[in-house]
Design an enzyme around this catalytic site. Structure first.
Site, PDB file in Angstrom:
ATOM      1  N   ASP A   1       0.817  -1.215   0.000  1.00 46.83           N
ATOM      2  CA  ASP A   1       0.000   0.000   0.000  1.00 46.83           C
ATOM      3  C   ASP A   1       0.853   1.268   0.000  1.00 46.83           C
ATOM      4  O   ASP A   1       0.506   2.271  -0.617  1.00 46.83           O
ATOM      5  CB  ASP A   1      -0.925  -0.003   1.217  1.00 46.83           C
TER       6      ASP A   1
ATOM      7  N   GLU B   1      -4.264  10.030   4.472  1.00 43.10           N
ATOM      8  CA  GLU B   1      -4.530  10.873   5.634  1.00 43.10           C
ATOM      9  C   GLU B   1      -3.540  12.024   5.766  1.00 43.10           C
ATOM     10  O   GLU B   1      -2.433  11.990   5.241  1.00 43.10           O
ATOM     11  CB  GLU B   1      -4.508  10.052   6.926  1.00 43.10           C
TER      12      GLU B   1
ATOM     13  N   ASP C   1      -1.432  12.763  21.664  1.00 42.98           N
ATOM     14  CA  ASP C   1      -0.135  12.638  20.995  1.00 42.98           C
ATOM     15  C   ASP C   1      -0.220  13.115  19.553  1.00 42.98           C
ATOM     16  O   ASP C   1       0.795  13.433  18.934  1.00 42.98           O
ATOM     17  CB  ASP C   1       0.332  11.181  21.013  1.00 42.98           C
TER      18      ASP C   1
ATOM     19  N   TYR D   1      -3.962   4.085   9.259  1.00 41.05           N
ATOM     20  CA  TYR D   1      -3.542   4.578  10.575  1.00 41.05           C
ATOM     21  C   TYR D   1      -4.745   4.890  11.459  1.00 41.05           C
ATOM     22  O   TYR D   1      -4.762   4.584  12.655  1.00 41.05           O
ATOM     23  CB  TYR D   1      -2.677   5.822  10.357  1.00 41.05           C
ATOM     24  N   SER D   2      -5.777   5.487  10.875  1.00 39.45           N
ATOM     25  CA  SER D   2      -6.976   5.829  11.638  1.00 39.45           C
ATOM     26  C   SER D   2      -7.603   4.588  12.268  1.00 39.45           C
ATOM     27  O   SER D   2      -8.014   4.607  13.438  1.00 39.45           O
ATOM     28  CB  SER D   2      -7.980   6.543  10.737  1.00 39.45           C
ATOM     29  N   LEU D   3      -7.682   3.522  11.509  1.00 37.56           N
ATOM     30  CA  LEU D   3      -8.271   2.279  12.027  1.00 37.56           C
ATOM     31  C   LEU D   3      -7.465   1.744  13.199  1.00 37.56           C
ATOM     32  O   LEU D   3      -8.031   1.286  14.201  1.00 37.56           O
ATOM     33  CB  LEU D   3      -8.338   1.239  10.903  1.00 37.56           C
ATOM     34  N   SER D   4      -6.142   1.807  13.110  1.00 40.51           N
ATOM     35  CA  SER D   4      -5.296   1.297  14.190  1.00 40.51           C
ATOM     36  C   SER D   4      -5.435   2.124  15.460  1.00 40.51           C
ATOM     37  O   SER D   4      -5.093   1.662  16.550  1.00 40.51           O
ATOM     38  CB  SER D   4      -3.833   1.253  13.748  1.00 40.51           C
TER      39      SER D   4
END
Length: 296
Positions: A74, A148, A177, A190-193
């Site tokens: 990706d 993102e 953070d 990243y948002s999902l994690s």
């Protein structure tokens, strides 16, 4: 027909599949235009046509290029955004990486990839980009992202306070953070994690997701993508990190930032058998539960 090939690099196990792709393209009289650093890295291992064109910057992808094939994961596919820009060149991702949520076509489907390009037998997914406006020039002439935009504290510094506004109206101050603004495409990254929701690619939304928030009642929020989302950042450090996909800038807290929907889209190609639900089941193992196979 000219098809651009992009990859960050290769491992030994990739060589057979790269050669197969080039042979299949040649068999269909398709001319490859190869990313120059990648070409230099593999030319001693691969049989290329006698005269192989290369590209190294966005300007090299002129009107003759009909498609771009990304070979990797990706992150590799995200890199292509910096090259195709607003040229409206469709991108097809062949997964040489690990998860492959965007580059979801398997290396065992190379024959089908080439045939689909020749016959125009594919599905086009129009993916929203987000655009960054800043009071100081950032990210050169590619101020947009497919996945993102993030604001993040620098290194091990203390948390930051991110005052966030929707169309100028105060939304929230995130003590965290960092903060992510994800497109529907980026909602599975990243948002999902960080606990954000999965959003269908065609949804006209952005997801605002805090990173390690210091308030337990702060949760991700989904907003319409016609909003302009702006930020003011405070912290003990005068500097923080700002990213667009995998590209990063270290900036100071005097810079004003705002993100909005970009004026153009990126066209991702997929084979007809694949769709978003298929990807969820195969990549996130949704529905893979032994209880689903038991008789009631």
């Amino acid at each position: 027909m000219h098809v651009a090939l992009y990859s960050r690099g290769f491992v030994k196990e990739d060589l057979e599949d790269i050669q197969l792709l080039l042979d299949e393209l040649g068999g269909q009289e398709i001319t490859p235009v190869v990313y120059e650093p990648f070409f230099k890295e593999i030319r001693q291992h691969i049989r290329f046509p006698a005269e192989t064109d290369t590209f190294s910057k966005a300007e090299d992808l002129d009107g003759r290029i009909e498609f771009l094939v990304s070979l990797g994961g990706d992150g590799t596919l995200l890199d292509t955004v910096s090259y195709i820009r607003e040229k409206n060149i469709p991108v097809m991702g062949v997964n040489f990486g690990r998860l492959g949520f965007l580059a979801s076509i398997g290396r065992d489907e190379i024959h089908e990839v080439v045939n689909s390009l020749v016959s125009r037998n594919y599905v086009v997914d129009k993916r929203t980009l987000l655009h960054l406006d800043a009071s100081s020039p950032l990210f050169g002439d590619v101020p947009y992202a497919l996945n993102e935009f993030t604001i993040h504290k620098k290194d091990t510094s203390a948390m930051v306070k991110i005052h966030t506004y929707l169309n100028g109206e105060f939304l929230n101050t995130y003590w965290a953070d960092g903060l992510i603004v994800a497109t529907p495409t980026g909602s599975t990254g990243y948002s999902l994690s960080c606990g954000g929701p999965i959003v269908f690619p065609e949804a006209a939304n952005f997801v605002i997701t805090p990173v390690a928030p210091h308030n337990l009642n702060v949760r991700p929020i989904v907003v319409p993508d016609d909003n302009v989302i702006s930020f003011e950042v405070e912290g003990r450090s005068d500097q923080f990190i700002c990213t667009l996909d995998s590209r990063m800038e270290v900036i100071d807290n005097r810079i004003q930032l705002a993100v909005k929907k970009e004026d153009f889209n990126i066209n991702l190609l997929r084979l007809n058998e694949s769709n978003f639900l298929h990807t969820l089941r195969n990549k996130l193992l949704w529905g893979i539960d032994t209880r689903n196979n038991r008789r009631k």
